[in-house]
Design a protein around this motif. Sequence first.
Motif, short mmCIF file in Angstrom:
data_model
loop_
_atom_site.label_atom_id
_atom_site.label_comp_id
_atom_site.label_asym_id
_atom_site.label_seq_id
_atom_site.Cartn_x
_atom_site.Cartn_y
_atom_site.Cartn_z
N UNK A 143 15.50 -20.77 -41.94
CA UNK A 143 15.22 -21.68 -40.83
C UNK A 143 14.91 -20.83 -39.62
N UNK A 144 13.96 -21.29 -38.81
CA UNK A 144 13.54 -20.49 -37.66
C UNK A 144 13.47 -21.40 -36.43
N UNK A 145 14.22 -21.05 -35.36
CA UNK A 145 14.21 -21.87 -34.14
C UNK A 145 13.99 -20.97 -32.92
N UNK A 146 13.47 -21.46 -31.78
CA UNK A 146 12.80 -22.74 -31.66
C UNK A 146 11.29 -22.66 -31.85
N UNK A 147 10.70 -21.45 -31.98
CA UNK A 147 9.24 -21.35 -31.87
C UNK A 147 8.53 -21.56 -33.22
N UNK A 148 7.88 -22.72 -33.35
CA UNK A 148 7.17 -23.00 -34.61
C UNK A 148 6.00 -22.03 -34.82
N UNK A 149 5.37 -21.59 -33.74
CA UNK A 149 4.20 -20.72 -33.90
C UNK A 149 4.60 -19.33 -34.40
N UNK A 150 5.63 -18.77 -33.79
CA UNK A 150 6.10 -17.45 -34.23
C UNK A 150 6.60 -17.54 -35.68
N UNK A 151 7.34 -18.61 -35.98
CA UNK A 151 7.85 -18.80 -37.35
C UNK A 151 6.73 -18.85 -38.37
N UNK A 152 5.69 -19.61 -38.04
CA UNK A 152 4.55 -19.76 -38.96
C UNK A 152 3.85 -18.42 -39.15
N UNK A 153 3.71 -17.67 -38.05
CA UNK A 153 3.04 -16.36 -38.11
C UNK A 153 3.83 -15.39 -39.01
N UNK A 154 5.16 -15.41 -38.86
CA UNK A 154 6.01 -14.54 -39.69
C UNK A 154 5.83 -14.90 -41.17
N UNK A 155 5.83 -16.19 -41.45
CA UNK A 155 5.67 -16.65 -42.83
C UNK A 155 4.38 -16.09 -43.44
N UNK A 156 3.31 -16.15 -42.64
CA UNK A 156 2.01 -15.66 -43.13
C UNK A 156 2.01 -14.15 -43.34
N UNK A 157 2.71 -13.43 -42.47
CA UNK A 157 2.74 -11.97 -42.61
C UNK A 157 3.48 -11.55 -43.86
N UNK A 158 4.58 -12.28 -44.15
CA UNK A 158 5.42 -11.88 -45.28
C UNK A 158 4.86 -12.38 -46.61
N UNK A 159 4.44 -13.62 -46.64
CA UNK A 159 3.84 -14.14 -47.87
C UNK A 159 4.82 -14.55 -48.95
N UNK A 160 6.07 -14.09 -48.88
CA UNK A 160 7.02 -14.42 -49.95
C UNK A 160 8.29 -15.11 -49.44
N UNK A 161 8.26 -15.58 -48.20
CA UNK A 161 9.43 -16.27 -47.65
C UNK A 161 8.96 -17.61 -47.06
N UNK A 162 9.68 -18.68 -47.42
CA UNK A 162 9.34 -19.97 -46.82
C UNK A 162 10.07 -20.07 -45.47
N UNK A 163 9.32 -20.24 -44.39
CA UNK A 163 9.93 -20.32 -43.05
C UNK A 163 9.86 -21.77 -42.57
N UNK A 164 11.03 -22.39 -42.48
CA UNK A 164 11.08 -23.80 -42.03
C UNK A 164 11.31 -23.76 -40.52
N UNK A 165 10.34 -24.26 -39.78
CA UNK A 165 10.40 -24.08 -38.33
C UNK A 165 10.86 -25.34 -37.59
N UNK A 166 11.54 -25.11 -36.49
CA UNK A 166 11.87 -26.18 -35.54
C UNK A 166 10.60 -26.45 -34.73
#
Length: 303
Positions: A143-166
Amino acid sequence: MNYIEEVQKIKREKNAIVLAHSYQNIEIDSVADYVGDSLFLSQKAKETNADIIVFAGVYFMAQTAKILNPDKKVILPNIKKAGCEMADMIDLQQLREFKNKYPDIPVICYINSTAEVKSECDICCTSSNAVEIVASLKAPKVLFVPDKNLGRWVEKQLGNVEVITYDGYCPIHNNFAPAGIKETRFKHSDAIVLAHPECREEFLDEADFVGSTTGIMNYVKNSNDNKFIIATEQGVVDRLKRDYPSKQFYNIYDKPSLCQSMKLNTITDIYNALKDETPEIKVDDDTAQKAIKCINRMLEVSK
Ligand code: 13P
Ligand code: SF4
């Protein structure tokens, strides 16, 4: 009165330091001991032997410095107004509801969050180490709070972790539209687009490089290119123009973006804050003791 000289004098007399974020008004640099991004400033706050820390930044930054230094005086010159709109998008109640919706998943909070939120998260991160921090958990889902944009970006960089964003965001960075990149690139052909990861996913997809405020500044330092479009707050653009006068820097749509909270401090405010040793940041012991674990865990990973 020469306020710059006076600030330097009081700093020596009182064993004080001034930490300044790179979105501050550029003149603040003349009285600052360290200028940089959130990670660098937290590291400096942790290391310092000063008795007083004046934080030229926003509330969550000064609060983090206080949590790391419970016995020191931490002063935020414009304490009532220097909030961060993104940090204020989630409170403890909202964090608990979010965690209840997704039980038993590690929670990462962006450093742009309150002490209360940090007190109930597993680890925090900044824009410069978010990918490293999420990877360090070795979890398939976070889970990633509060920034949905940063969370989404991290998810894309890693490729193997699901990032559920606030559903939080920075209004300044979220405002940059992908059409702005196209139009600004068209006007300034061959310019390289450097963007902060708080920008929207569709915007970051069009950028040439994504990094923290310091990441953006280092990119320019190490680049042989001469024309850059900078998608972050104006403080970074101002410092780049000062430091690299032979290079060209442009804003999206050629319009500066300002974080009003970051722009409050003047050198006179810093002088008054040092002279009167107020307004002081306080964090209740219980919250601070829990929040420090979340911050120290990050600092351990990002040495
Ligand atoms: P940095 O961690 O890149 O300094 O960013 C802090 C911030 O508030 C960006 O809006
Ligand atoms: Fe907060 Fe955005 Fe200002 Fe950074 S730029 S301090 S995220 S409101």
